[in-house]
Scaffold this active site. Structure first.
Site, PDB file in Angstrom:
ATOM      1  N   GLN A 160      20.322 -18.552   7.046  1.00  0.00           N
ATOM      2  CA  GLN A 160      20.647 -17.538   6.405  1.00  0.00           C
ATOM      3  C   GLN A 160      19.955 -16.302   5.725  1.00  0.00           C
ATOM      4  O   GLN A 160      20.009 -15.162   5.433  1.00  0.00           O
ATOM      5  CB  GLN A 160      21.425 -18.309   5.204  1.00  0.00           C
ATOM      6  CG  GLN A 160      22.272 -17.321   4.107  1.00  0.00           C
ATOM      7  CD  GLN A 160      23.413 -18.322   3.116  1.00  0.00           C
ATOM      8  OE1 GLN A 160      24.149 -18.190   3.705  1.00  0.00           O
ATOM      9  NE2 GLN A 160      22.520 -18.561   2.226  1.00  0.00           N
ATOM     10  N   GLU A 204      21.874  -9.788  -0.140  1.00  0.00           N
ATOM     11  CA  GLU A 204      20.547 -10.390  -1.433  1.00  0.00           C
ATOM     12  C   GLU A 204      19.918  -9.162  -0.668  1.00  0.00           C
ATOM     13  O   GLU A 204      18.312  -9.206  -1.647  1.00  0.00           O
ATOM     14  CB  GLU A 204      20.439 -11.522  -1.114  1.00  0.00           C
ATOM     15  CG  GLU A 204      21.443 -12.482  -0.909  1.00  0.00           C
ATOM     16  CD  GLU A 204      21.007 -13.797  -1.378  1.00  0.00           C
ATOM     17  OE1 GLU A 204      20.155 -14.271  -1.133  1.00  0.00           O
ATOM     18  OE2 GLU A 204      21.114 -14.445  -1.541  1.00  0.00           O
ATOM     19  N   ASP A 239      15.730 -19.888   4.956  1.00  0.00           N
ATOM     20  CA  ASP A 239      16.746 -21.168   4.239  1.00  0.00           C
ATOM     21  C   ASP A 239      17.555 -20.322   4.748  1.00  0.00           C
ATOM     22  O   ASP A 239      18.479 -20.327   5.255  1.00  0.00           O
ATOM     23  CB  ASP A 239      17.629 -20.189   2.970  1.00  0.00           C
ATOM     24  CG  ASP A 239      18.584 -20.613   1.802  1.00  0.00           C
ATOM     25  OD1 ASP A 239      18.797 -21.656   2.829  1.00  0.00           O
ATOM     26  OD2 ASP A 239      19.090 -20.415   1.366  1.00  0.00           O
ATOM     27  N   GLU A 280      14.336 -24.188   3.648  1.00  0.00           N
ATOM     28  CA  GLU A 280      15.246 -24.624   2.924  1.00  0.00           C
ATOM     29  C   GLU A 280      16.630 -24.748   3.546  1.00  0.00           C
ATOM     30  O   GLU A 280      16.901 -24.601   4.475  1.00  0.00           O
ATOM     31  CB  GLU A 280      15.685 -23.635   1.464  1.00  0.00           C
ATOM     32  CG  GLU A 280      16.916 -23.932   0.663  1.00  0.00           C
ATOM     33  CD  GLU A 280      17.084 -22.481  -0.870  1.00  0.00           C
ATOM     34  OE1 GLU A 280      18.379 -22.456  -0.810  1.00  0.00           O
ATOM     35  OE2 GLU A 280      16.069 -21.846  -0.355  1.00  0.00           O
ATOM     36  N   ASP A 306      18.666 -26.965  -1.762  1.00  0.00           N
ATOM     37  CA  ASP A 306      19.693 -26.353  -2.178  1.00  0.00           C
ATOM     38  C   ASP A 306      21.211 -27.220  -2.478  1.00  0.00           C
ATOM     39  O   ASP A 306      21.324 -28.157  -3.454  1.00  0.00           O
ATOM     40  CB  ASP A 306      19.821 -25.104  -2.423  1.00  0.00           C
ATOM     41  CG  ASP A 306      20.918 -24.241  -3.136  1.00  0.00           C
ATOM     42  OD1 ASP A 306      21.378 -24.740  -3.811  1.00  0.00           O
ATOM     43  OD2 ASP A 306      21.355 -23.170  -2.533  1.00  0.00           O
ATOM     44  N   LYS A 331      20.394 -23.267  -9.792  1.00  0.00           N
ATOM     45  CA  LYS A 331      20.859 -22.342  -9.982  1.00  0.00           C
ATOM     46  C   LYS A 331      21.180 -23.272 -11.208  1.00  0.00           C
ATOM     47  O   LYS A 331      21.852 -24.003 -10.820  1.00  0.00           O
ATOM     48  CB  LYS A 331      21.432 -22.286  -8.961  1.00  0.00           C
ATOM     49  CG  LYS A 331      20.694 -21.448  -7.660  1.00  0.00           C
ATOM     50  CD  LYS A 331      21.604 -21.929  -6.413  1.00  0.00           C
ATOM     51  CE  LYS A 331      21.227 -21.159  -5.373  1.00  0.00           C
ATOM     52  NZ  LYS A 331      22.435 -20.826  -4.052  1.00  0.00           N
ATOM     53  N   SER A 361      24.014 -15.052  -4.251  1.00  0.00           N
ATOM     54  CA  SER A 361      24.255 -14.248  -3.678  1.00  0.00           C
ATOM     55  C   SER A 361      25.294 -13.280  -4.282  1.00  0.00           C
ATOM     56  O   SER A 361      25.418 -11.672  -4.449  1.00  0.00           O
ATOM     57  CB  SER A 361      25.027 -14.415  -2.409  1.00  0.00           C
ATOM     58  OG  SER A 361      26.251 -14.816  -2.398  1.00  0.00           O
ATOM     59  N   LYS A 382      13.628 -17.340  -6.368  1.00  0.00           N
ATOM     60  CA  LYS A 382      13.815 -16.965  -5.563  1.00  0.00           C
ATOM     61  C   LYS A 382      15.449 -15.495  -5.726  1.00  0.00           C
ATOM     62  O   LYS A 382      15.932 -16.023  -6.757  1.00  0.00           O
ATOM     63  CB  LYS A 382      14.770 -17.738  -4.451  1.00  0.00           C
ATOM     64  CG  LYS A 382      15.363 -17.489  -3.090  1.00  0.00           C
ATOM     65  CD  LYS A 382      15.107 -18.997  -2.602  1.00  0.00           C
ATOM     66  CE  LYS A 382      16.442 -18.222  -1.074  1.00  0.00           C
ATOM     67  NZ  LYS A 382      17.261 -19.720  -1.548  1.00  0.00           N
TER      68      LYS A 382
END
Length: 416
Positions: A160, A204, A239, A280, A306, A331, A361, A382
């Site tokens: 990703q 992103e 990631d 990640e 994550d 997050k 995102s 990030k």
């Protein structure tokens, strides 16, 4: 109680995020005339254990807005806005579910952020000062996602995010500007190789060239680093968001179907070819064991969870017991309140887990997470490529903090 800090009114709005999807903004006003807002971001690639968003059937958030304007407004009116924990606990009790599915994690986090921002403003403090107090000593290292794949782009890449990490610099602005040079160099390479069409940006802010193989993407990024003259100062990361290409028994990547054990060798091979400091979500969100094996084999790499942890202490405890990862993404909207986020960060730090405060995102122009990262003294932040306003708002806020307050950039000192 000082009326100046007491909540007079809470109001919800439906706004647009960076993908053009509807999200919620919450505005808080005190009797002292102080007001601030908080926005709820949204992810495309989500862990199954995240707090649930409250959305309408058409994707809107009118039900969430109505809850803010009625139940939440009535329940939180007259609270002292500085009572973050008391307000967040009220939101948690109001919801009454383990995953915020009644009120919605988007509703609670937008409210929680608005509370913190209003309190900081009422006290005459910067948000990072309100969160961190006198312990604030350094600025976080940015993880810049400059090439997008997976659910963040329209190409065939399974990984990703392809990330650059400007470690060895004396200041944050030098690190960011060097990373921006690499980003521009990458766009130039892609223009020459594939045409300008493929420098269009993913969700992103990273480029999304027509690639299908991981090593082709890593080669482009590594070439951009070397061509910019930063081979000894900027390292790399990925990631994988691997739950998105896991079919239940195998990982479908680079035109192959690899077993979980074969994926371990896959990442080890990548780390031998490229300066990968950061990996990640290399495995699906339930595979704590293989996270641990990979971290043991790649001792110098920060294997990070994550979807594995979803900013939830219960899953982080499991990861710590199994030595699954050196790092954790943070997050706030995954858990739903700032108080729970602070508790999570404190627990991670006590167990020597590196903190990576992260955007989603689907973002807004709100720069709150930049202040959050500084306030909690996150190791990394990030927040995408150095492009698109909802990404650069965070970087520009960090530049502002550096310029106004002279806070140091520790660079590789944090890691070493």
């Amino acid at each position: 109680m000082n009326d100046y800090f007491r909540i007079k009114k809470i109001k919800g709005y439906q706004i647009l995020d960076s993908r053009g999807n509807k999200t919620i903004r919450v505005k808080i006003e005190t009797y002292g005339g102080i007001s601030e807002t908080g926005d709820a971001p949204a992810g495309a690639s989500k862990g199954s254990r995240e707090a649930i968003e409250l959305r309408d059937k058409d994707g809107g958030v009118t039900r969430a807005v109505e809850l803010v304007n009625t139940l939440i407004n009535d329940s939180l009116r007259d609270f002292d806005v500085r009572n973050q924990l008391g307000i967040d606990q009220t939101l948690i009790r109001m919801d009454g579910t383990p995953n915020k599915s009644r009120v919605g994690g988007n509703t609670t986090i937008a409210t929680s952020i608005a509370v913190a921002k209003t309190a900081a403003k009422a006290m005459g403090l910067e948000i990072f000062q309100y969160i961190g107090g006198p312990r604030v000593r350094y600025l976080p290292i940015p993880l810049l996602n400059i090439l997008n794949g997976g659910l963040h782009a329209g190409n065939e890449l399974k990984i990703q995010e392809f990330i650059i990490i400007p470690l060895s610099f004396d200041s944050f602005h030098e690190a960011l500007y060097a990373a921006d040079e690499v980003y521009k160099q990458l766009k130039g390479i892609i223009t020459e190789k594939y045409g300008k069409l493929y420098t269009m940006l993913g969700d992103e802010g990273g480029v999304a060239p027509p690639l299908s193989k991981t090593e082709d993407a890593l080669d482009l990024v590594y070439t951009a680093i070397k061509n910019s003259g930063y081979e000894d100062k900027i390292v790399m990361g990925i990631d994988a968001a691997s739950s998105d290409f896991f079919n239940g028994s195998q990982y479908e990547i680079d035109g192959k179907k690899l077993s979980p054990d074969e994926m371990i060798d896959y990442y080890i091979q990548l780390a031998s070819r490229y300066p990968l400091l950061y990996i990640e979500d290399p495995f699906n969100e339930n595979d704590f064991e293989r996270f641990s094996i990979l971290q043991q084999k790649l001792k110098k790499t920060i294997v990070t969870g994550d979807d594995l942890f979803t900013t939830n202490i219960e899953y982080l405890k499991k990861g710590i017991e199994k030595s699954s990862a050196k790092g954790t993404i943070v997050k706030p909207n995954q858990i739903g309140t700032l108080s729970e986020t602070f508790e999570y960060i404190e627990f991670a730090k006590k167990n020597s887990i590196k903190i990576i405060v992260s955007h989603r995102s689907g973002e807004t122009e709100d720069s709150f997470i930049a202040d959050l990262a500084v306030g909690v003294q996150s190791d990394f932040i990030k927040t995408g490529a150095p492009a698109r306003g909802e990404r650069t708002s965070k970087y520009n806020r960090l530049l502002e903090i550096e310029n106004d307050y002279g806070i140091e950039y520790y660079g590789k000192k944090i890691y070493l």
